[in-house]
Scaffold this motif. Structure first.
Motif, PDB file in Angstrom:
ATOM      1  N   UNK A 138     -15.587  -9.473  45.891  1.00  0.00           N
ATOM      2  CA  UNK A 138     -14.875 -10.080  44.775  1.00  0.00           C
ATOM      3  C   UNK A 138     -15.749 -10.287  43.548  1.00  0.00           C
ATOM      4  N   UNK A 139     -16.963  -9.741  43.576  1.00  0.00           N
ATOM      5  CA  UNK A 139     -17.836  -9.876  42.401  1.00  0.00           C
ATOM      6  C   UNK A 139     -17.510  -8.801  41.376  1.00  0.00           C
ATOM      7  N   UNK A 140     -17.461  -9.188  40.099  1.00  0.00           N
ATOM      8  CA  UNK A 140     -17.141  -8.192  39.073  1.00  0.00           C
ATOM      9  C   UNK A 140     -18.243  -7.144  38.942  1.00  0.00           C
ATOM     10  N   UNK A 141     -17.883  -5.858  38.985  1.00  0.00           N
ATOM     11  CA  UNK A 141     -18.858  -4.790  38.827  1.00  0.00           C
ATOM     12  C   UNK A 141     -18.488  -3.962  37.608  1.00  0.00           C
ATOM     13  N   UNK A 142     -19.398  -3.872  36.687  1.00  0.00           N
ATOM     14  CA  UNK A 142     -19.235  -2.962  35.556  1.00  0.00           C
ATOM     15  C   UNK A 142     -19.811  -1.616  35.932  1.00  0.00           C
ATOM     16  N   UNK A 143     -19.468  -0.592  35.179  1.00  0.00           N
ATOM     17  CA  UNK A 143     -19.960   0.754  35.478  1.00  0.00           C
ATOM     18  C   UNK A 143     -21.482   0.766  35.587  1.00  0.00           C
ATOM     19  N   UNK A 144     -22.135   0.070  34.639  1.00  0.00           N
ATOM     20  CA  UNK A 144     -23.598   0.014  34.615  1.00  0.00           C
ATOM     21  C   UNK A 144     -24.208  -0.563  35.886  1.00  0.00           C
ATOM     22  N   UNK A 145     -23.451  -1.456  36.546  1.00  0.00           N
ATOM     23  CA  UNK A 145     -24.023  -2.148  37.694  1.00  0.00           C
ATOM     24  C   UNK A 145     -23.702  -1.445  39.018  1.00  0.00           C
ATOM     25  N   UNK A 168     -12.482   3.765  29.310  1.00  0.00           N
ATOM     26  CA  UNK A 168     -13.016   2.441  28.971  1.00  0.00           C
ATOM     27  C   UNK A 168     -14.042   1.977  29.989  1.00  0.00           C
ATOM     28  N   UNK A 169     -13.790   2.314  31.264  1.00  0.00           N
ATOM     29  CA  UNK A 169     -14.701   1.849  32.319  1.00  0.00           C
ATOM     30  C   UNK A 169     -16.075   2.508  32.165  1.00  0.00           C
ATOM     31  N   UNK A 170     -16.065   3.797  31.935  1.00  0.00           N
ATOM     32  CA  UNK A 170     -17.307   4.566  31.866  1.00  0.00           C
ATOM     33  C   UNK A 170     -18.021   4.329  30.548  1.00  0.00           C
ATOM     34  N   UNK A 171     -17.247   4.232  29.485  1.00  0.00           N
ATOM     35  CA  UNK A 171     -17.810   4.006  28.158  1.00  0.00           C
ATOM     36  C   UNK A 171     -18.172   2.542  28.030  1.00  0.00           C
ATOM     37  N   UNK A 172     -19.362   2.262  27.530  1.00  0.00           N
ATOM     38  CA  UNK A 172     -19.819   0.877  27.592  1.00  0.00           C
ATOM     39  C   UNK A 172     -19.491   0.051  26.355  1.00  0.00           C
ATOM     40  N   UNK A 173     -18.786   0.647  25.403  1.00  0.00           N
ATOM     41  CA  UNK A 173     -18.480  -0.126  24.201  1.00  0.00           C
ATOM     42  C   UNK A 173     -17.398  -1.178  24.465  1.00  0.00           C
ATOM     43  N   UNK A 174     -16.385  -0.791  25.223  1.00  0.00           N
ATOM     44  CA  UNK A 174     -15.319  -1.752  25.554  1.00  0.00           C
ATOM     45  C   UNK A 174     -15.143  -1.795  27.065  1.00  0.00           C
ATOM     46  N   UNK A 175     -16.142  -2.264  27.776  1.00  0.00           N
ATOM     47  CA  UNK A 175     -16.121  -2.143  29.231  1.00  0.00           C
ATOM     48  C   UNK A 175     -15.202  -3.162  29.887  1.00  0.00           C
TER      49      UNK A 175
END
Ligand code: ZN
Length: 389
Positions: free
Chosen positions: A108-115, A93-100
């Motif tokens: 403490x800042x939220x980081x998505x895989x893309x960022x 889920x983390x790597x796949x961007x459909x349901x990130x």
């Protein structure tokens, strides 16, 4: 049975073609469709509760091992995850961007895989997994999985059997019995304890039809495409219970209904009478074991010990003992009324209270109360003899 240790699959490989079902809340496939992460109607992904999914990603970021994964080889280049479903779904889920989902960084800042930085992305994707792949005889696979130390999310017995005896029979059976959206599920869960997604309903159905020999039954029917026998037997048991008893409170949940059915389904019962008895016994304060009321009435009320009827309390016993003993001494007879009318040896014996037990003069099962008015003290031998009649 073959066990192969595979260390060449990376997070990138496993995440290829990763599919996540949001409706069912679980990872379905990976490895370009070769890997079934969670079979249909298996339990849901639970790592998103309590931040365990975040822990998985953090481990990948700092290079900690995720631990062993266990796959069963189910066909030519086809695999099913036996242990590691939650971990795989987390990084999928983390790597796949459909349901990130995001992981907090040091600030403490939220980081998505893309960022993440490209370096960090590469590091995660290049992480190699350590996977045990096993294939072969289902009973051997099952035996092996019982002994290996599965750390992540231990499978229960039925989940393990489903994986070991994978095939058309299990697939068809899961579709009916492990599907919480099945229209009959609520009715079934009146009598069966547990969670259909954890295979508890399927387990009950198999237990009933196989008379407890689940593994043998699964082995015999492994390649069947029809589950008619399983379904028919299950429905017969459920219909039999529902047709006989009105009572649907929690006491009926999880009883060995399959056994009761085998033993009693050919016996004719007066439906009104039997339901009145259940109602009466449920309200009887002397009945300790209310779940056994069903076995008791089905068996014709011949085994009151099933109900674990409340015994006389110590105060009542002592009072009755004292009255009985004083009277016996005055009359120069035994304080056990049955000894008193028996052969010479004990006819005048005064027993100590510790040598006696309390007895219902009128048996509880014949309406006798559990209070002083219906209590007599007997010597242990006579009490036992009376109880066994
Ligand atoms: Zn006696």
């Amino acid at each position: 049975m073959n066990k192969t240790l595979v260390t060449t699959w990376t997070v990138r490989d496993i995440c290829k073609g990763f599919t996540f079902s949001k409706a069912e809340g679980k990872g379905l496939f990976g490895l370009n469709g070769k890997l079934t992460i969670q079979p249909e109607y298996q339990r849901n992904y639970i790592y998103d509760k309590g931040g365990k999914d975040v822990d998985v990603i953090r481990s990948l970021m700092v290079g900690y091992p995720l631990g062993l994964l266990y796959f069963v080889k189910t066909g030519e280049d086809k695999y099913e995850v036996l242990d590691g479903q939650q971990r795989i779904t987390s990084f999928g889920r983390f790597v796949n961007t459909t349901y990130p989902f995001s992981v907090p960084d040091e600030e403490g800042n939220p980081r998505y895989f893309d960022s993440l930085s490209p370096d960090m992305q590469q590091k995660i994707l290049d992480t190699e997994m350590v996977v045990y792949v096993c294939e072969g005889d289902p009973s051997e696979i099952d035996k092996w999985f019982k002994t290996v130390n599965i750390k992540g999310e231990p499978l229960n017995d039925q989940e393990r059997l489903n994986a070991s005896y994978h095939g058309p029979f299990v697939t068809a059976a899961r579709r009916v019995f492990s599907n919480s959206l099945n229209a009959n599920m609520n009715k079934w869960l009146t009598y069966i304890k547990g969670d259909p997604k954890r295979q508890d309903v399927l387990k009950a159905a198999l237990e009933w039809v196989s008379h407890g020999n689940i593994q043998q039954y699964m082995s015999q029917h492994r390649n069947d495409t029809s589950i008619a026998e399983l379904q028919n037997h299950f429905e017969s048991v459920i219909d039999w219970i529902g047709g006989l008893f009105d009572y649907t409170d929690s006491e009926v949940r999880g009883l060995p209904w399959g056994e009761y059915y085998d033993k009693y389904h050919e016996t004719a019962y007066d439906r009104t009478a039997i339901n009145n008895r259940v109602k009466e016994l449920m309200q009887d304060p002397y009945v300790n074991n209310r779940r056994n009321i069903f076995a008791y009435v089905l068996g014709g009320e011949t085994e009151p010990q099933l109900l674990d009827v409340r015994v006389f309390d110590e105060g009542v016993k002592r009072r009755v003992y004292e009255v009985q003993t004083e009277k016996a001494k005055n009359e120069n007879i035994s304080n056990c009324p049955l000894c008193a009318i028996g052969p010479e040896a004990n006819a005048k014996k005064i027993w100590k209270i510790t040598e006696m037990d309390a007895d219902h003069v009128t048996a509880w099962s014949h309406g006798g109360a559990t209070d002083a008015s219906n209590c007599q003290m007997l010597c242990k031998t006579h009490n036992r003899a009376k109880g066994n009649r």
